[in-house]
Write an enzyme that holds these catalytic residues in place. Structure first.
Site, short mmCIF file in Angstrom:
data_model
loop_
_atom_site.label_atom_id
_atom_site.label_comp_id
_atom_site.label_asym_id
_atom_site.label_seq_id
_atom_site.Cartn_x
_atom_site.Cartn_y
_atom_site.Cartn_z
N SER A 264 0.83 -1.19 0.00
CA SER A 264 0.00 0.00 0.00
C SER A 264 0.87 1.25 0.00
CB SER A 264 -0.88 0.01 1.25
OG SER A 264 -0.05 0.18 2.38
N LYS A 265 0.20 2.36 -0.28
CA LYS A 265 0.87 3.65 -0.27
C LYS A 265 1.45 3.89 1.13
CE LYS A 265 -0.72 8.17 -0.20
NZ LYS A 265 -1.84 9.06 -0.31
N ARG A 266 0.72 3.42 2.12
CA ARG A 266 1.19 3.60 3.50
C ARG A 266 2.52 2.86 3.74
NH1 ARG A 266 -2.96 1.50 6.54
NH2 ARG A 266 -4.41 2.37 5.03
#
Ligand code: GLU
Length: 509
Positions: A264-266
């Site tokens: 994920s972007k996270r």
């Protein structure tokens, strides 16, 4: 009958940055189509007006351009099956939704948000924390299955807000052959009665994807595995609307995994690596997310590392050009299991591609980094020679500045710690005399410089090895860089002598 022309599509929703998983989907579509002389279509799935993000579509096309994966048809490139933006196809979908209702495969639902909320609240249990609108519930709700036909007509005529929902059959086994997962089956009862047409008249993804794949004559649909659970709805719609005729072959691509689950972007923010193809600027949050491009990746490397995230050609080969991938790609060799993304490995691919490509392929981008740091490049031939000399030491394009900045601007700091403990007057005398000989040198080239250096070292009875490190620090500032005589030869006589003299004053201070 001649085989149908292969037509594949990438169907992004323009809602934000383009995730590397999205680019891999593009890549597999593209490779498959190009290998078979087919068409690669980009369709913009923008039916969810609430998620519309200004600039996101243009950004997607910029990313594809950077990757060198250009569509044959798209809202930008045109084509015979347009429009390629679903929002511009709105009128098309209604008739299909109505046809489904007329044939008993779908129904009008008039439930208000409050009624839906109440249903969810009333039916919520520990085992079923988020009840769905499905076969168990539909007969308790306000829809054309539970209210009289005349009343339904009246509500529709009055323009009462409503949606169209698919009526999922009761315990029907829905099976299909996926190109990656092989035989897949679902029990229709576990899937809810998904909305097909929304109250604003826009289709949902489920209706639009089927209608558009049909109208655009898509032969193969490759998409992320997160869509596998929606496949039964799509297959039923294909059956109800088109009798399964010309349904594309499905391939649900393995997820790309990060350090903890789906990448994920996270994860990117947490572990410090890019997840998007190019910088994405989320204006609503005033948040810039770095892309692979800006991090200093070459598109050749980006494509290569994505290709092998979930696929190999059956040999040990890891480095592939786009042309080789077009030749060698096969969907049969795409793995079922999720592919783990490893940023260190990603950087290795970039390093290999920096070495492999001539600097003329990326010199312009490197030049931009230099210019943005205030270094003016006036002599391109010199610039390219410098890049060629240091490229084996660079992992990312951004490394060139650190590896080569001293070719353009003399150091203002020297690693004196590395020199001083062993510095002697004899060395000062050597370098002073060396400067005189350099000034008199007729042929300014690496081997002539090296020859006089070694001869003079012998005269001074100092081992050349003991003089090379100081000379490097004089020219570079630190203990790095290519062969020191090569550096001298490139920066030129005047500059070499000036740097040695300047450093002598520092070393002797
Ligand atoms: N719009 C969907 C997405 O954003 C497309 C899925 C598909 O290819 O069917 O991924």
């Amino acid at each position: 009958m001649a085989d149908k022309k292969v037509r594949v599509r990438f169907a992004p929703s323009p809602t934000g940055g383009l995730h590397l998983g999205g680019v891999r989907t593009v890549l597999y579509n593209y490779l498959f189509a190009k290998q078979l002389g087919g068409d690669f279509i980009v369709r913009i799935e923008d039916t969810d007006q609430t998620r519309f993000v200004e600039g996101a579509e243009a950004y997607i096309f910029k990313c594809l351009e950077w990757c060198g994966l250009l569509p044959d048809e798209s809202p930008v490139h045109g084509g015979q099956y347009g429009p390629y933006r679903q929002s511009e196809r709105k009128v098309l979908y209604k008739k299909y939704a109505e046809e489904l209702v007329a044939n008993g495969y779908a129904y009008y639902a008039f439930d208000t948000p409050e009624e839906l909320g109440k249903m969810r609240n009333d039916l919520k249990t520990d085992e079923n924390p988020s009840p769905q609108y499905d076969g168990n519930v539909r007969m308790k709700m306000r829809n054309s299955l539970t209210i009289a036909a005349a009343e339904t007509d009246r509500l529709l005529k009055e323009g009462t807000l409503h949606v169209v929902r698919i009526k999922m059959p009761d315990h029907e086994t829905i099976s299909f052959t996926d190109m990656i997962h092989q035989e897949v089956s679902f029990d229709s009862s576990v899937v809810d009665d998904k909305v097909l047409l929304k109250a604003d008249g826009m289709p949902t993804y489920h209706l639009a994807v089927v209608v558009d794949d049909y109208l655009m004559k898509i032969t193969h649909a490759f998409r992320g595995e997160e869509w596998l659970s929606s496949a039964p709805v799509h297959i039923l719609l294909w059956k109800y609307l088109f009798g399964l005729e010309n349904m594309p072959q499905w391939a649900h691509l393995p997820l790309i995994m990060g350090p903890s689950g789906k990448l994920s972007k996270r994860d990117g923010a947490k572990y410090g690596f890019p997840v998007f193809a190019m910088n994405w600027n989320d204006k609503s949050k005033n948040e810039l997310t770095e892309g692979f491009k800006e991090r200093g990746f070459l598109p050749e490397a980006f494509i290569n590392l994505l290709a092998v995230l979930g696929w190999n050609d059956g040999t040990e080969q890891e480095i592939f050009s786009l042309d080789e991938l077009i030749e060698k790609f096969s969907i049969d060799r795409v793995h079922k299991a999720g592919a783990k993304f490893d940023f260190e490995k990603a950087k290795w691919f970039n390093q290999e591609w920096i070495k492999k490509l001539g600097v003329e392929n990326y010199g312009l981008r490197v030049k931009e980094y230099f210019i943005s740091r205030g270094i003016e490049i006036t002599d391109d031939a010199y610039f390219n020679k410098v890049l060629e000399l240091v490229k084996d030491r660079c992992i990312l394009l951004t490394d060139f500045y650190e590896q080569a900045g001293y070719f353009f601007v003399a150091a203002s700091q020297w690693d004196t710690e590395a020199v001083k403990p062993k510095w002697t007057d004899g060395k000062t005398a050597f370098f002073n005399e060396f400067c005189g000989q350099l000034n008199a040198l007729a042929d300014w080239d690496t081997s002539s410089i090296e020859t006089i250096f070694k001869e003079l070292a012998a005269t001074h009875a100092i081992k050349p090895g003991e003089l090379q490190l100081p000379m490097r620090i004089m020219l570079v500032g630190g203990k790095f860089g290519p062969a020191v005589f090569e550096i001298a030869s490139l920066i030129g006589k005047e500059e070499t002598v000036a740097r040695i003299k300047k450093a002598l004053t520092i070393f002797n201070a």
